[in-house]
Design an enzyme around this catalytic site. Structure first.
Site, PDB file in Angstrom:
ATOM      1  N   ALA A   1      23.312 -17.192 -52.361  1.00  0.00           N
ATOM      2  CA  ALA A   1      22.817 -15.822 -52.333  1.00  0.00           C
ATOM      3  C   ALA A   1      23.246 -15.061 -53.581  1.00  0.00           C
ATOM      4  O   ALA A   1      22.468 -14.295 -54.166  1.00  0.00           O
ATOM      5  CB  ALA A   1      23.331 -15.107 -51.086  1.00  0.00           C
TER       6      ALA A   1
ATOM      7  N   GLY B   1      28.878 -21.906 -49.029  1.00  0.00           N
ATOM      8  CA  GLY B   1      27.675 -22.441 -49.656  1.00  0.00           C
ATOM      9  C   GLY B   1      26.528 -21.448 -49.611  1.00  0.00           C
ATOM     10  O   GLY B   1      25.817 -21.237 -50.602  1.00  0.00           O
ATOM     11  N   ASP B   2      26.350 -20.800 -48.467  1.00  0.00           N
ATOM     12  CA  ASP B   2      25.294 -19.804 -48.323  1.00  0.00           C
ATOM     13  C   ASP B   2      25.537 -18.605 -49.236  1.00  0.00           C
ATOM     14  O   ASP B   2      24.616 -18.124 -49.908  1.00  0.00           O
ATOM     15  CB  ASP B   2      25.223 -19.326 -46.872  1.00  0.00           C
ATOM     16  N   THR B   3      26.756 -18.096 -49.229  1.00  0.00           N
ATOM     17  CA  THR B   3      27.018 -16.880 -49.989  1.00  0.00           C
ATOM     18  C   THR B   3      26.993 -17.146 -51.494  1.00  0.00           C
ATOM     19  O   THR B   3      26.591 -16.267 -52.274  1.00  0.00           O
ATOM     20  CB  THR B   3      28.349 -16.249 -49.578  1.00  0.00           C
TER      21      THR B   3
END
Length: 387
Positions: free
Chosen positions: A174, A169-171
């Site tokens: 980003a 989810g973070d990547t």
């Protein structure tokens, strides 16, 4: 301090004010493509990512902070805010992944920053976006994965939702933030004006959920957890061998026919029960059982040789040890070794995607000390020297 050029974003200055994964990974992507990235960290402990990962010193920081310069500023103090504002005034892109409202609380709201630097592009990565009823909620990558639909379909139906072994989810957020920054750079080249890029974790996950929403809205079908198989897509699964497991993806008619030839069962490709995509999807479990009965008689090496000869998409389940030993990874510099001052020679993933004319590069290792580049960055960006 000399800045080594390397990549299509050479000459672009980035201030990264994020922490943990989503903001810093966006900065890593821009840095890998040649941008000069100044990472603002809180004095003392710095970014919490310095303490994540395995080994001593921790390994994760060595990857996510590569191609960056560390500047220590207390953004909660007027002095730190003034220094940050001065650096941002010289930047092309600002990245931040604080909870919405935090920049405004520090007197660093994008409108004010862009009043002093109209060409500034502000990438704001957050759990729920900068607007909407949930915008002020705290949000981590896993929460975005749940809201965006990912967690609900990962795992087995008789077990709770599973997660990937990485912070997807973070990547994803980003990466979409980086894509937005590149689009904004193009717009700026035409108009001269910067803008705000609003990248929400849950929306970034939602973007890769394929047809999950229209399948329900139009057909009334809700995707559910299905283990290692994708419902209706067959054969495409991990199959047992005598000495391990092997992934085969033969769900297209012509490819399935080649798999059947390799199995010594060309009749299966003509059998009405399996001859078409829809038919195979309806009999997915029994078809997987037929294939598994055959793969169990072979070693992984034997099965791989047959799949290569037959032109069937298939592959081993890699771990880090296998990646480091694989000649294809080596030939494409998929893994490179960085001479890191904190850990010595450190293998890590290379720079992707590969550009033919202006390839990106890893030009410097991650900073070791928090704020180690304060003097050099203030001198070069602001023409300010310390006494």
């Amino acid at each position: 301090m000399t800045v080594e050029a390397g990549g299509p974003l050479t000459g672009i200055r980035v201030v990264e004010m994020g922490q943990l994964i989503a903001g810093p990974f966006c900065g890593q992507l821009l840095g890998d493509m040649g941008a000069e990235v100044v990472k603002i960290e809180p004095p003392g402990g710095g970014d919490p990512m310095r303490d994540w990962g395995q080994g001593e010193p921790k390994t994760w920081w060595r990857v996510i902070a590569r191609n960056k310069y560390s500047v220590a500023l207390d953004l909660r103090s007027p002095e730190g805010q003034a220094d940050a504002r001065a650096l941002i005034g010289q930047a092309d892109i600002l990245i931040e992944n604080f909870r919405p409202g935090t920049l405004e609380k520090w007197g660093l709201d994008p409108a004010g920053l862009r009043a002093g630097n109209p060409r500034l592009i502000v990438v704001r990565v957050s759990g729920y976006g900068q607007t909407g009823p949930y915008s002020r909620r705290a949000g981590f990558g896993g929460i975005g994965e749940a809201m965006g639909g990912w967690r609900g379909i990962v795992g087995y139906p008789d077990l709770p939702p599973a997660r990937m072994g990485v912070s997807i989810g973070d990547t994803l957020a980003a990466t979409y933030g980086c894509m937005g920054a590149l689009a904004a750079l193009h717009h700026r080249s035409v108009s001269g004006e910067g803008q705000v890029v609003d990248a929400a974790l849950y929306e970034s996950v939602l973007q890769v959920m394929e047809s999950l929403v229209p399948e329900y809205a139009v057909a009334g079908t809700k995707r559910a957890r299905s283990g290692s198989a994708l419902p209706g897509i067959a054969p495409s699964n991990v199959y047992p061998c005598r000495d391990g497991e092997y992934l085969i993806g033969a769900n297209q008619d012509g490819v399935f026919a080649r798999l059947c030839e390799s199995m010594g069962r060309p009749d299966l490709a003509r059998d009405p029960r399996y001859a078409t995509h829809l038919a195979r999807g309806e009999r997915q479990e029994e078809l997987d059982a037929l294939i598994a009965a055959w793969t169990r008689t072979l070693t992984v090496d034997e099965l791989e040789e047959r799949m290569i000869d037959a032109g069937v998409p298939a592959g081993r389940i890699y771990d880090a040890e296998a990646m480091l030993a694989d000649p294809h990874f080596a030939a494409r510099d998929a893994i490179v070794t960085v001479d890191d001052p904190a850990r010595g020679p450190t293998p890590m993933q290379g720079v992707f995607p590969k550009l033919s004319a202006t390839p990106g590069s890893i030009r410097k290792p991650a900073p070791v000390a928090v704020g180690e580049d304060n003097d050099a960055i203030f001198a070069r960006w602001l023409d300010r020297t310390t006494e």
